[in-house]
Design a protein around this motif. Structure first.
Motif, mmCIF file in Angstrom:
data_model
loop_
_atom_site.group_PDB
_atom_site.id
_atom_site.type_symbol
_atom_site.label_atom_id
_atom_site.label_comp_id
_atom_site.label_asym_id
_atom_site.label_seq_id
_atom_site.Cartn_x
_atom_site.Cartn_y
_atom_site.Cartn_z
ATOM 1 N N THR A 580 0.859 -1.174 0.000
ATOM 2 C CA THR A 580 0.000 0.000 0.000
ATOM 3 C C THR A 580 0.901 1.232 0.000
ATOM 4 O O THR A 580 2.094 1.163 0.319
ATOM 5 N N ARG A 581 0.347 2.383 -0.359
ATOM 6 C CA ARG A 581 1.186 3.570 -0.554
ATOM 7 C C ARG A 581 1.880 4.014 0.727
ATOM 8 O O ARG A 581 2.997 4.535 0.681
ATOM 9 N N PRO A 623 -3.105 4.296 -5.293
ATOM 10 C CA PRO A 623 -2.479 5.099 -4.227
ATOM 11 C C PRO A 623 -3.481 5.806 -3.316
ATOM 12 O O PRO A 623 -3.222 5.969 -2.112
ATOM 13 N N ASP A 624 -4.629 6.231 -3.856
ATOM 14 C CA ASP A 624 -5.626 6.912 -3.012
ATOM 15 C C ASP A 624 -6.590 5.929 -2.341
ATOM 16 O O ASP A 624 -7.530 6.357 -1.671
ATOM 17 N N ARG A 625 -6.368 4.619 -2.533
ATOM 18 C CA ARG A 625 -7.165 3.545 -1.937
ATOM 19 C C ARG A 625 -8.639 3.611 -2.354
ATOM 20 O O ARG A 625 -9.502 3.026 -1.702
ATOM 21 N N PRO A 649 -14.364 -0.062 -3.267
ATOM 22 C CA PRO A 649 -15.028 -0.463 -2.019
ATOM 23 C C PRO A 649 -16.041 0.594 -1.566
ATOM 24 O O PRO A 649 -15.778 1.796 -1.597
ATOM 25 N N GLY A 650 -17.217 0.115 -1.168
ATOM 26 C CA GLY A 650 -18.285 1.003 -0.733
ATOM 27 C C GLY A 650 -19.114 1.546 -1.862
ATOM 28 O O GLY A 650 -20.155 2.172 -1.605
ATOM 29 N N ILE A 651 -18.676 1.344 -3.110
ATOM 30 C CA ILE A 651 -19.421 1.851 -4.258
ATOM 31 C C ILE A 651 -19.896 0.701 -5.139
ATOM 32 O O ILE A 651 -21.082 0.601 -5.455
ATOM 33 N N ASP A 652 -18.952 -0.179 -5.547
ATOM 34 C CA ASP A 652 -19.283 -1.275 -6.456
ATOM 35 C C ASP A 652 -19.609 -2.539 -5.674
ATOM 36 O O ASP A 652 -18.898 -2.901 -4.729
#
Length: 706
Positions: A580-581, A623-625, A649-652
């Motif tokens: 992760t970034r 990078p912005d997760r 995540p949380g949208i699709d």
């Protein structure tokens, strides 16, 4: 198990080469006593050799009955039920070497005779430069009498040894006890030795012309009679050729092996693009010519097959994944199937003038008339792709391979009965071919080429497989590794086993290499070729999938010379780590249940958390997760149809396509600012690197590696 203090007979022979006659006979008699006990209880050992004879205070103990017990149990306890050809070549009986269906205790007597022969002579009765050479000698050659190699061997011991090493089981001792008794009986003589005892009389009369004429006729009569009784099959002469061509015509090393014509008069192979462009083209090398020629109309052809009459080539094409054919001399290509063909996965041209090919999405096999017509699906393989189809005579069907994430099985498709089944058991098989001798030959994942008798009527293996060649190179992309013509020409690539220990190096912008840590070597993950490593955002740590005695796991190495620590501990395979970034977490793929993309703290603390379930081969956070970027659709290039999808995540609620084309996309990476996607694609016929904007991948495309 009892503790045996001492050494194996192999250790003793390696040290002393030959044993004293009395000691060798004593060891053989005591081993024979053990075998007699086993045989009377229905167990045949099948692998008697010096390594399996343990010396406890000098007294032999027969070990490693595991194979014998397993075979006996599988046969329902019937000693002679199976012809399983188990045994070390130097000590194998002729009936084991030929995979005879009737293996009795006399096979163990032969093996013990071979061990005794080595104890006395310093080498086994048959030696050779390869296992195949030894097996051929066991079948066809008679060993030198041990008394010729060591004069001190008593006549009864030499006679008993000669009887134990008879080719026909019926000519050997009826039991191991009889063998042991003969070794101890100074008056024992074998029939052949009794005949030789009259040698002095024969020599005294050999100058008599009448006798000489009669003796000659008698010898010829004996030879003719023996020929009539045994009628050995004369092995055909083996011709070996290397195929080396000028650089301008050279074989492409990343392509399948050349395909021989049905009559063996020419080869077709992947070579350079004859027009001087990128990619490859099919070439033809005729047996009566020193040079090869490109075949017009086959630029960037992927898989191909030669027609049974040698006049045409069927080949798959990139782009829409079609299937075409072209005359062998070149010309206009004729399209047979427009799309949906698994380009790299193989083509089979059957002698009923139909062509079987691999499908991509849905996976399986298709069939089309070679003259043109409507294609039909003849097999559905489900989740895993069917590849490398090869024809069975009479248009009866094809062999093909199906690979899961952990192994490959060889299948047979019966086109007459519309059925398919596995024919390779639990073996990890790369590719199989039917050959004119009535055998199925196939390559295992370890590079061993084997042959097994094959019943064309029932499409079944009817005997044990015998290894015939080693070091056949197996590709990392599960491509065809051998080809066989109808006339018996076998083409393959050979190669030494790869050195799997690697070291990490830095490579600067000028291509210069510098070792990262000269004290560190490693083996990368082997599970489904999902190798991978990644640098942490600050460049101070390396996450890498390693294969150790514990399996395939994710490890973190402190750079440059710091310690190595394991961060994934599941017994299943874990692979392809990505950071992760912020450098605090690592994502990785896993074959555990449920399989999918997992995440864990980079310091190894905490527990693994499942991010996305499913057969995912690659995955990483943007990078912005905001995105989880995933590669799906198969593990290997040969699987075809691999695409890049994304999940917010949380949208699709389900993954949405990010880059889905008729080609294979893999090796995904995002730029540090998350605005660009880099990936590999085979849209030109070979793998190249491209970049696109992200997440709007339709905003442009730039090739990088051309």
């Amino acid at each position: 198990m009892p503790y045996v203090e001492g050494e194996t007979l192999r250790d003793k022979l390696d040290r002393e080469t030959q044993l004293g006659v009395d000691e060798a006979v004593r060891i053989a008699r005591e081993v024979a006593d053990a075998l007699d006990y086993a045989h009377r209880h229905g167990i045949i050992h099948r692998d008697i050799k010096p390594e399996n004879i343990l010396l406890h205070d000098g007294r032999p103990m027969v070990a490693d009955f595991g194979i014998a017990l397993a075979v006996s149990a599988a046969a329902g306890g019937r000693m002679t039920e199976t012809g399983t050809s188990i045994g070390t070549p130097h000590y194998m009986s002729p009936e084991q070497a030929t995979a005879d269906k009737e293996i009795t205790g006399r096979a163990d007597i032969y093996s013990l005779g071979s061990v005794l022969y080595e104890m006395l002579a310093g080498e086994p009765p048959h030696t050779g430069g390869s296992a195949q050479a030894v097996i051929m000698k066991i079948i066809a050659d008679t060993p030198r009498p041990v008394s010729e190699l060591r004069k001190s061997v008593p006549p009864n011991v030499a006679s008993a040894l000669g009887k134990a090493l008879e080719k026909l089981p019926a000519d050997r001792f009826g039991s191991a006890k009889e063998f042991a008794d003969a070794l101890a009986d100074p008056h024992f003589r074998h029939g052949a030795d009794v005949a030789s005892a009259t040698g002095a009389v024969l020599r005294a009369r050999r100058r008599d012309p009448v006798f000489l004429g009669v003796a000659t006729v008698a010898v010829l009569g004996a030879v003719i009679a023996a020929w009539g009784w045994l009628r050995p099959v004369q092995a055909p002469t083996v011709h070996r050729y290397g195929l080396a061509l000028p650089a301008s015509q050279a074989l492409d090393p990343a392509s399948p092996v050349p395909q021989p014509a049905p009559d063996g008069s020419f080869f077709v192979y992947h070579g350079p693009n004859g027009a001087g462009g990128a990619g490859t083209q099919l070439w033809i090398k005729r047996r009566d010519s020193y040079t090869a020629s490109p075949i017009a109309g086959t630029e960037n052809a992927l898989s191909y097959a030669i027609s049974p009459d040698g006049a045409w080539i069927a080949f798959t094409t990139p782009g829409q994944n079609g299937l075409s054919k072209v005359p062998i001399g070149g010309g206009a290509a004729v399209t047979l199937v427009g799309e949906g063909v698994g380009g790299r996965r193989g083509v089979a041209w059957l002698d009923d003038e139909t062509i079987v090919y691999s499908l991509t999405g849905p996976f399986g096999l298709g069939r089309v008339p070679a003259a043109g017509g409507s294609p039909t699906q003849v097999f559905a393989s489900g989740e895993w792709a069917a590849h490398s189809p090869t024809p069975i005579p009479g248009g009866r069907g094809v062999f093909f391979t199906v690979c899961s994430t952990s192994y490959c099985n060889l299948w047979v498709l019966d086109l007459h009965a519309d059925t398919a089944r596995v024919v390779s058991g639990g073996a990890d098989v790369e590719v199989g071919r039917y050959v004119p001798t009535g055998h199925l030959v196939y390559v295992q994942a370890d590079g061993t080429l084997l042959a097994a008798p094959f019943d064309l009527e029932h499409l079944e293996v009817r005997g044990e497989a015998v290894p015939i060649l080693e070091r056949v190179r197996v590709g990392s992309d599960v491509g065809p590794t051998l080809a066989v013509s109808a006339s018996g020409t076998l083409v393959m690539r050979l190669g030494e086993p790869a050195d799997t220990r690697l070291e990490a190096v830095w490579v600067d912008r000028r291509g210069r290499q510098t070792p990262v840590d000269t004290t560190w070597t490693f083996q990368v993950t082997v599970y489904a070729l999902n190798q991978g490593w990644a640098l942490s955002p600050d460049g101070a740590r390396l996450a890498i999938g390693l294969h150790t005695d514990a399996g395939d796991d994710v490890w973190v190495k402190q750079l440059p010379r710091g310690p190595l620590s394991r961060i994934s501990f599941d017994t299943a395979a874990d692979y392809r780590p990505r950071w992760t970034r912020d450098g605090r977490f690592i994502t990785f793929g896993s074959s555990r249940e449920p399989n999918g993309l997992y995440q864990r703290r980079a310091d190894g603390t905490g527990v693994d958390s499942l991010l996305v379930a499913g057969p995912i081969s690659e995955g990483l956070w943007s990078p912005d997760r905001r995105w989880l970027l995933l590669r799906v659709g198969g593990i290997l290039p040969i699987a075809g149809g691999r695409d890049i999808v994304g999940l917010r995540p949380g949208i699709d609620t389900a993954a949405i396509p990010v880059l889905a084309t008729p080609f294979d996309e893999e090796a995904i990476a995002l730029s540090p600012d998350g605005r660009w996607l880099a990936y590999q694609s085979d849209e030109t016929g070979r793998m190249e690197v491209y970049i696109r904007p992200f997440p709007d991948t339709d905003g442009g495309k730039w090739p990088v590696s051309n």
